[in-house]
Design an enzyme around this catalytic site. Sequence first.
Site, PDB file in Angstrom:
ATOM      1  CG  ASP A  69      -3.491  -6.873   3.620  1.00  0.00           C
ATOM      2  OD1 ASP A  69      -3.770  -6.140   4.598  1.00  0.00           O
ATOM      3  OD2 ASP A  69      -4.110  -6.826   2.546  1.00  0.00           O
ATOM      4  CB  SER A 101       1.909  -7.627   1.476  1.00  0.00           C
ATOM      5  OG  SER A 101       0.678  -7.448   2.132  1.00  0.00           O
ATOM      6  CB  THR A 112      -0.935   0.013   1.225  1.00  0.00           C
ATOM      7  OG1 THR A 112      -1.878  -1.057   1.106  1.00  0.00           O
ATOM      8  CG2 THR A 112      -1.695   1.328   1.325  1.00  0.00           C
TER       9      THR A 112
END
Length: 331
Positions: free
Chosen positions: A86, A54, A14
């Site tokens: 994650d 991820s 992210t």
Amino acid sequence: MATQKLLLLSTGGTIASVISEDGLTPGETGEDLLKMVGNLPYDITVKDIMNLDSSNIQPEEWEKIAETIYKYRHDFDGIVVSHGTDTMAYTASMMTFMLQNIDIPVVFTGSQVPINVLLSDAPDNMKLAFAAAASLQPGIYLAFDGKVMRGCRSVKVRTTAFNAFESVNFPPVAEVTSDGLEIKLPEQWQPRQCILNTNIDTNVSLVKLFPGFDPRLLHAMAENGCHGIVIEAYGLGGMTFIRRNVAAAIGELIRKGIPVVAASQCLYERSDLTKYEVGRQALLEGAISARDMTSESAITKLMWGLGQGMDVKDIDKFFNTDVAGEVTIDE
């Protein structure tokens, strides 16, 4: 005092994501991240080793991350790894076992909001990670929202809030205060030879027990190539033995050479199979207690142990050993 040399390994996530027709997808480079963080008082080198969400980071990527850290560890005073949130706790936990006795600080970080968004948490998390990499004793860490925790004790507990990670069953090793980075390490690192060992067995399973769980599913896993299982049991480690006899199924698997580790569904505190009958039944069948380990740490430890060719007795002994602060062993 000489400027500390730090390495940023960028993997995507992210923190590096941009808007696309298919939703947020990693697009920023490590150099882009560094520019948006602003000036830092370190000599920083950047290497982009992958650019993945991820959720797509798997054992093949773990191996690459571990090999890269090992390769460059003597060229820098510390390493920061930018990573999606994650699966970051899984990656940090696995690095604990793949890079035992790591001789520099390695700090994972990421963000809940892309760094190119105005009020992103990314710049502060990156600054914290670099400060930790420049200040902490050697080890694998995760830095997020003003806290630095052991990688093998970290868990993502919130999906959108900035305080997404908690240090479970072990206090944070450092926190940001008005005085700066306050380090709270309980012990001093003892110099030992760092070992790179990326051999793992991914034919494992993580199962959450629920009322009505059919133990035949455990046998089905074994029949389809599963070599080890972590079961998130109830409370202190309770497992059904009336009608659907999970405890008996565990015993049958263990006698076939398949280790079964009993963790707790509860996020905090330990499993203890000795207290209740529903735990003792599983213990008598040979279940291995995860004690106060996170599920992320338990499954990666099981993968690594099986990858070394350990049998059930070896895995039992391995889970009764504190490798790098991932478990509390009460003598």
